[in-house]
Design a protein around this motif. Structure first.
Motif, short mmCIF file in Angstrom:
data_model
loop_
_atom_site.label_atom_id
_atom_site.label_comp_id
_atom_site.label_asym_id
_atom_site.label_seq_id
_atom_site.Cartn_x
_atom_site.Cartn_y
_atom_site.Cartn_z
N ILE A 121 18.75 -20.34 -5.05
CA ILE A 121 18.79 -21.24 -6.20
C ILE A 121 20.03 -22.12 -6.05
N VAL A 122 20.01 -23.31 -6.65
CA VAL A 122 21.13 -24.23 -6.46
C VAL A 122 21.88 -24.38 -7.78
N ILE A 123 23.21 -24.23 -7.70
CA ILE A 123 24.03 -24.34 -8.91
C ILE A 123 25.06 -25.44 -8.69
N SER A 155 27.72 -38.41 -12.92
CA SER A 155 27.16 -37.30 -13.70
C SER A 155 25.80 -36.92 -13.14
N LYS A 156 25.73 -35.75 -12.55
CA LYS A 156 24.45 -35.28 -12.00
C LYS A 156 23.44 -35.10 -13.13
N ILE A 157 23.95 -34.74 -14.32
CA ILE A 157 23.04 -34.50 -15.45
C ILE A 157 22.45 -35.83 -15.94
N GLU A 189 13.68 -31.62 4.93
CA GLU A 189 14.69 -32.25 5.78
C GLU A 189 15.38 -33.37 5.01
N GLU A 190 16.69 -33.44 5.15
CA GLU A 190 17.44 -34.44 4.38
C GLU A 190 17.45 -35.80 5.07
N MET A 191 17.61 -36.83 4.26
CA MET A 191 17.66 -38.20 4.76
C MET A 191 18.50 -39.03 3.79
N LEU A 244 14.44 -36.73 -4.80
CA LEU A 244 15.84 -37.16 -4.92
C LEU A 244 16.73 -35.94 -5.11
N ILE A 245 17.72 -35.78 -4.24
CA ILE A 245 18.72 -34.72 -4.45
C ILE A 245 19.87 -35.27 -5.28
N GLU A 246 20.34 -36.43 -4.88
CA GLU A 246 21.47 -37.03 -5.61
C GLU A 246 21.54 -38.52 -5.31
N TYR A 247 22.20 -39.24 -6.20
CA TYR A 247 22.54 -40.63 -5.94
C TYR A 247 24.04 -40.76 -5.70
N GLY A 285 31.38 -28.35 -5.11
CA GLY A 285 30.78 -28.18 -6.43
C GLY A 285 29.29 -27.95 -6.41
N VAL A 286 28.72 -27.75 -5.19
CA VAL A 286 27.29 -27.40 -5.10
C VAL A 286 27.18 -26.05 -4.38
N TYR A 287 26.56 -25.08 -5.04
CA TYR A 287 26.38 -23.75 -4.45
C TYR A 287 24.90 -23.52 -4.17
N ILE A 288 24.60 -23.02 -2.98
CA ILE A 288 23.23 -22.57 -2.73
C ILE A 288 23.32 -21.05 -2.70
N SER A 289 22.84 -20.41 -3.76
CA SER A 289 23.06 -18.97 -3.92
C SER A 289 21.82 -18.20 -3.49
N ILE A 325 21.40 -25.84 -13.07
CA ILE A 325 20.76 -24.89 -12.16
C ILE A 325 19.46 -25.54 -11.70
N GLU A 326 19.28 -25.57 -10.38
CA GLU A 326 18.18 -26.33 -9.80
C GLU A 326 17.34 -25.50 -8.86
N GLU A 327 16.09 -25.81 -8.82
CA GLU A 327 15.18 -25.24 -7.81
C GLU A 327 15.67 -25.64 -6.41
N PHE A 328 15.56 -24.74 -5.44
CA PHE A 328 15.95 -25.04 -4.06
C PHE A 328 14.79 -25.76 -3.37
N LEU A 329 15.09 -26.93 -2.81
CA LEU A 329 14.05 -27.69 -2.10
C LEU A 329 14.19 -27.43 -0.61
N ASP A 330 13.10 -27.04 0.00
CA ASP A 330 13.12 -26.71 1.42
C ASP A 330 12.51 -27.91 2.15
N THR A 345 12.09 -34.94 -8.18
CA THR A 345 13.38 -34.27 -7.94
C THR A 345 13.18 -32.78 -8.17
N ALA A 346 14.17 -31.97 -7.83
CA ALA A 346 14.03 -30.52 -8.04
C ALA A 346 13.99 -30.21 -9.54
N LYS A 347 13.20 -29.21 -9.93
CA LYS A 347 13.19 -28.79 -11.34
C LYS A 347 14.59 -28.29 -11.69
N HIS A 390 25.82 -35.19 9.09
CA HIS A 390 26.04 -33.75 9.34
C HIS A 390 27.22 -33.33 8.49
N LYS A 391 26.93 -32.60 7.41
CA LYS A 391 27.99 -32.29 6.45
C LYS A 391 28.79 -31.05 6.84
N ARG A 392 28.16 -30.14 7.60
CA ARG A 392 28.84 -28.86 7.85
C ARG A 392 29.83 -28.98 9.01
#
Ligand code: AMP
Ligand code: GLY
Length: 420
Positions: free
Chosen positions: A140-142, A102-104, A189-191, A279-282, A152-156, A182-187, A117-119, A211-213
């Motif tokens: 914005i991230v949904i 649960s992300k929430i 580098e990921e790790m 933190l983006i996610e666990y 299930g993650v959109y960067i709109s 709905i989350e603030e977009f963090l600009d 973490t992002a607002k 590399h996810k893409r």
């Protein structure tokens, strides 16, 4: 000792190989495993949703402990079920697995414990969410709340895109949705940052970058992971300490206050911005393909390491690594992550692996001693080397030798750490 591994991907083959190399492990069962694990262990066809069969098999064969690879059985409470029947298992229980399930749950934990973490906001219907969009800056991230296998993650980028994302989530594209984030977009580098815990204490377990893409240049659709390298180029002592003090320790201690002991691998997906971690996610498991990338660097006996966690003696165990770099390239079936064919034959008979070169199977199965594809991500080539460039060159050479006409792979894995 006899051990069982639950899962069938490249991560599980890498775990199986590390256990095979352990001096304490005499027998390995994989539930259900793949062609790679079949060659070094015993694969058992079992429906992973049927906890009872798994329990009966484990008791009958006197398995000393089980290791759970993927998130779904963890989130579904397999650890709780097995422990109730006195079967030892390495992985977090159902309550602890909410960190991924649960992300929430995780966002609220961050809010309560001031973990960076992002607002964010939680919304229960389309109208509320759309009303909020009017006040937002873009992108914005949904996010859908539950497990969505990397989707299930959109960067709109625009209001229109965001509205579509909200509709798709509430219409059930990722399963029944009563709420979304709905989350603030963090600009930044990921790790990926890993720790291992026995429920009492924890230790760091390396860093990586995946590399996810699907396309070169990190473009195109999100996948389960097209490749990875370790360590992350961001890793240094100052940042590590910040991650531990601001994110990992507050999380583990926060859970403990609620009587939740985290046992297993904890994988923090981070965004690093101006030297500060967010933190983006666990994830409550090792990453795939990060696990395949990291384990060949481990010097410590993996079987003994996991046993020390089962016995809650991790604090007495030293974790040692080869001081090398490691890089993994994933060979996928053409069409992945959309439509792709299965049951295509692979011929690996003439493949020669030198020292520090590893081939892990992912979506493969063995039929009459022949190997057939059985998923979108099919093989993982991993090279340990003093330099990332050498590692990538060798991995590309092996993939060329494999010469699978139905496959494709990215040739630019590690582009941030390989400049020429
Ligand atoms: P998740 O499933 O939460 O890891 O999100 C998938 C991917 O979306 C992450 O690996 C990031 O690349 C991206 N992402 C998620 N949340 C954010 C955020 N708040 N800001 C920027 N990128 C994000
Ligand atoms: N490599 C990303 C994951 O395992 O979730």
């Amino acid at each position: 000792m006899k051990v069982g591994i639950i899962g069938s991907g490249g991560r599980e083959h890498a775990i199986c190989q590390s256990l095979k190399n352990s001096k304490e492990i005499e027998k390995i069962y994989c539930f259900p495993g793949n062609a790679g694990t079949e060659l070094i262990a015993k694969n058992i066809e079992i429906n992973l949703d049927n906890f009872e069969n798994l329990k009966n098999f484990s008791l009958e064969k006197k398995i000393d402990f089980l290791i759970i690879g993927p998130e779904k059985p963890l989130v579904d409470g397999l650890v709780d079920y097995l422990e109730k029947h006195n079967i030892k298992v390495f992985g977090p229980n159902k309550l602890a697995s909410q960190l991924e399930g649960s992300k929430i749950f995780t966002k609220k934990l961050c809010e309560n414990l001031s973990i960076p973490t992002a607002k964010f906001g939680v919304f229960f219907n389309i109208n509320e969410a759309e009303k909020f969009l009017k006040k937002c800056n873009y992108p914005i991230v949904i996010k859908a709340d539950g497990l969505a296998a990397g989707k299930g993650v959109y960067i709109s980028e625009t209001n229109e895109d965001a509205k579509m994302a909200i509709r798709e989530i509430f219409e059930g594209k990722f399963g029944k949705a009563e709420q979304l984030l709905i989350e603030e977009f963090l600009d930044g580098e990921e790790m990926s940052f890993f720790v291992i815990s026995d429920g009492k204490s924890y230790k760091q377990f390396g860093t990586a970058q995946d590399h996810k893409r699907v396309l070169e240049g990190d473009k195109g659709k999100n996948t389960g992971g097209m490749g990875a390298y370790s360590p992350s180029r961001l890793e240094n002592e100052v940042l590590n300490n910040k991650i531990i003090k601001k994110i990992i320790e507050p999380t583990l201690n926060g859970l403990k206050k609620d009587n939740i002991n985290f046992k297993g691998f904890l994988y923090a997906g981070l965004m690093v911005k101006n030297g500060e971690p967010f933190l983006i996610e666990y994830n409550v498991r090792m990453g795939d393909p990060e696990c395949q990338t990291l384990l060949p660097k481990l010097k410590t006996d993996f079987g003994l390491l996991i046993k020390s966690c089962i016995d809650e003696k991790l604090s007495n165990t030293k974790i040692e690594w080869h001081n090398d770099r490691s890089l993994c390239i994933v060979m996928c079936s053409k069409g992945y992550p959309d439509e792709y064919k299965k049951n295509l034959e692979l011929n690996l008979d003439n493949l020669k692996l030198n020292k520090n070169e590893f081939l892990f199977h992912a979506g493969t199965r063995l039929v009459n001693s022949k190997i057939f594809s059985n998923g979108g991500r099919v093989l993982n080539v991993v090279i340990r080397s003093s330099e990332f460039k050498l590692a990538r060159d060798k991995a590309l050479k092996l993939l060329k030798d494999i010469n699978w006409e139905n496959g494709f792979y990215r040739k630019d894995i590690g582009h941030k750490v390989i400049t020429e």
